[in-house]
Design a protein around this motif. Sequence first.
Motif, mmCIF file in Angstrom:
data_model
loop_
_atom_site.group_PDB
_atom_site.id
_atom_site.type_symbol
_atom_site.label_atom_id
_atom_site.label_comp_id
_atom_site.label_asym_id
_atom_site.label_seq_id
_atom_site.Cartn_x
_atom_site.Cartn_y
_atom_site.Cartn_z
ATOM 1 N N ALA A 17 0.757 -1.142 0.161
ATOM 2 C CA ALA A 17 -0.022 0.091 -0.131
ATOM 3 C C ALA A 17 0.846 1.061 0.024
ATOM 4 N N PRO A 18 1.270 1.738 -1.160
ATOM 5 C CA PRO A 18 2.266 2.902 -1.335
ATOM 6 C C PRO A 18 1.536 4.030 -0.491
ATOM 7 N N ALA A 58 10.487 -1.763 2.668
ATOM 8 C CA ALA A 58 10.102 -1.335 1.514
ATOM 9 C C ALA A 58 9.269 -0.210 1.616
ATOM 10 N N ASP A 59 9.674 1.080 0.758
ATOM 11 C CA ASP A 59 8.711 2.259 0.753
ATOM 12 C C ASP A 59 7.224 1.970 0.578
ATOM 13 N N ASN A 60 6.902 0.818 0.061
ATOM 14 C CA ASN A 60 5.302 0.726 -0.257
ATOM 15 C C ASN A 60 4.610 -0.187 0.787
ATOM 16 N N PHE A 81 -1.448 -2.487 -10.417
ATOM 17 C CA PHE A 81 -0.769 -3.856 -10.745
ATOM 18 C C PHE A 81 0.734 -3.241 -11.140
ATOM 19 N N LEU A 82 0.828 -2.074 -11.875
ATOM 20 C CA LEU A 82 2.056 -1.746 -12.583
ATOM 21 C C LEU A 82 2.975 -1.494 -11.564
ATOM 22 N N HIS A 83 2.560 -0.780 -10.216
ATOM 23 C CA HIS A 83 3.271 -0.338 -9.210
ATOM 24 C C HIS A 83 4.003 -1.673 -8.584
ATOM 25 N N GLU A 84 3.226 -2.670 -8.440
ATOM 26 C CA GLU A 84 3.709 -3.817 -7.782
ATOM 27 C C GLU A 84 4.678 -4.534 -8.804
ATOM 28 N N ALA A 85 4.360 -4.768 -9.969
ATOM 29 C CA ALA A 85 5.160 -5.204 -10.928
ATOM 30 C C ALA A 85 6.629 -4.872 -10.909
ATOM 31 N N ARG A 86 6.643 -3.498 -11.132
ATOM 32 C CA ARG A 86 7.792 -2.696 -11.129
ATOM 33 C C ARG A 86 8.619 -2.518 -9.895
ATOM 34 N N THR A 87 8.031 -2.809 -9.116
ATOM 35 C CA THR A 87 8.657 -2.625 -7.651
ATOM 36 C C THR A 87 9.400 -3.927 -7.463
ATOM 37 N N TYR A 88 8.813 -5.333 -7.952
ATOM 38 C CA TYR A 88 9.093 -6.501 -7.646
ATOM 39 C C TYR A 88 10.523 -6.559 -8.688
ATOM 40 N N ALA A 89 10.178 -6.396 -9.875
ATOM 41 C CA ALA A 89 11.199 -6.479 -11.069
ATOM 42 C C ALA A 89 12.524 -5.497 -10.596
ATOM 43 N N ALA A 90 12.269 -4.331 -10.085
ATOM 44 C CA ALA A 90 13.520 -3.515 -9.729
ATOM 45 C C ALA A 90 14.333 -4.462 -8.679
ATOM 46 N N TRP A 91 13.976 -5.119 -7.592
ATOM 47 C CA TRP A 91 14.640 -5.568 -6.748
ATOM 48 C C TRP A 91 15.500 -7.071 -7.170
ATOM 49 N N ALA A 95 8.517 -16.862 -11.367
ATOM 50 C CA ALA A 95 7.067 -16.963 -12.237
ATOM 51 C C ALA A 95 6.506 -15.741 -12.323
ATOM 52 N N VAL A 96 6.485 -14.850 -11.444
ATOM 53 C CA VAL A 96 5.854 -13.495 -11.815
ATOM 54 C C VAL A 96 6.791 -12.452 -11.939
ATOM 55 N N LYS A 97 7.503 -12.492 -12.559
ATOM 56 C CA LYS A 97 8.522 -11.484 -12.942
ATOM 57 C C LYS A 97 7.989 -10.647 -14.339
ATOM 58 N N SER A 98 7.990 -9.319 -14.259
ATOM 59 C CA SER A 98 7.413 -8.527 -15.427
ATOM 60 C C SER A 98 8.531 -7.790 -15.768
ATOM 61 N N ALA A 99 8.547 -7.468 -17.228
ATOM 62 C CA ALA A 99 9.363 -6.460 -17.816
ATOM 63 C C ALA A 99 8.798 -5.383 -18.245
ATOM 64 N N ALA A 100 7.479 -5.187 -17.787
ATOM 65 C CA ALA A 100 6.525 -3.834 -18.230
ATOM 66 C C ALA A 100 7.010 -2.757 -17.799
ATOM 67 N N THR A 101 7.001 -1.530 -18.553
ATOM 68 C CA THR A 101 7.029 -0.385 -17.967
ATOM 69 C C THR A 101 5.872 0.548 -17.903
ATOM 70 N N THR A 102 4.745 0.128 -18.609
ATOM 71 C CA THR A 102 3.610 0.860 -18.570
ATOM 72 C C THR A 102 2.433 -0.214 -18.331
ATOM 73 N N VAL A 103 1.259 0.458 -18.225
ATOM 74 C CA VAL A 103 0.093 -0.321 -18.206
ATOM 75 C C VAL A 103 -0.274 -0.964 -19.338
ATOM 76 N N ALA A 104 -0.142 -0.478 -20.521
ATOM 77 C CA ALA A 104 -0.453 -1.266 -21.600
ATOM 78 C C ALA A 104 0.446 -2.412 -21.779
ATOM 79 N N GLU A 105 1.735 -2.199 -21.510
ATOM 80 C CA GLU A 105 2.693 -3.569 -21.605
ATOM 81 C C GLU A 105 2.572 -4.539 -20.657
#
Length: 323
Positions: free
Chosen positions: A12-13, A50-52, A241-251, A259-269
């Motif tokens: 919850a950021p 974690a900041d969030n 969704f994007l916030h969580e995906a980008r946080t996890y990927a950055a770590w 299994a849930v690693k994302s390379a997306a940088t936008t909601v559309a991606e």
Amino acid sequence: MPVTVVRFNLVAPGAGPAELAARYRTALEMAAYADDRGVSTVQTEEHHGADNNWLPSPFAFAGAVFGATRRVAVTVSAIIGPLHDPLRLAEEIAVLDLLSGGRLVTVAGIGYRPEEYELFGVDFARRGRLQDELLETLLRAWTGEPFSYRGRTVRITPRPYSDPHPLLLVGGSSKAAARRAARLGLPFFPSAHLPELETYYKERLTEYGTEGWVMMPAAETPLLHVAEDPDRAWAEYGQHFLHEARTYAAWQSGGVRSAVKSAATTVAELRAEGVYRVLTPEQCVELGLDSLVLHPLSGGMPLDEGWRSLHLYCERVLPRLAG
């Protein structure tokens, strides 16, 4: 019937204490609701600093879930083993195992964020040796018999409910993790769909003369959100969704496989990628997967939208899967 997992990491950021308290209470209410409707597993995890506000204390949360439920298992996937005191962790898991009647599943990994080790003053370079000590100590402690620990004789009570011990899996995406699990005769939980690592683990079982098994994530393990109108849900809530995906990927470094690693940088991606999916109840039924992972409070999702997703799943998906 597919296995249903409801995941909570309580991200919850920017949330203050009152908002976080409401989110934690809602997660417990959701767990109780899901338990009453036949959901098999609640999954939670561990991250620190974690900041969030990512959940740092999964066993405290698991205990609260056990108090609110009767049947559902709680999988802690994963703890960062070297950050825990082995004797205290043996006690904590034993008590939770007794309270729950054997419903706790613990996946022990070593983590991948040096800053978490720095927070607790633990040497990141020693994480493999510390993990070995942790796992060996847990298995000895749960016998209830005296044993040698760091040069002194200790004994841990009470003994757990489960015989011979609470379900403990070794997690990871490396040969070292697979080898560690095989040496100790513990089941192996790869962090992604890695058949070659399963083969390596089974070869090491033969080498060590031990027995074990693999809990392998499926090739597809999307995180699901259920909505009547997925287009509207992506437009209104995609940033969560994007916030969580980008946080996890950055770590995660390039060598970490998940299994849930994302390379997306936008909601559309993110939507096109398929790691996070917003589906109608009918689309959920048609997925055809062996396990479905529902993530109702993803990335700080508003509580009412999380409830809508969970209600739709339990009322319009689960009955059709069971039928």
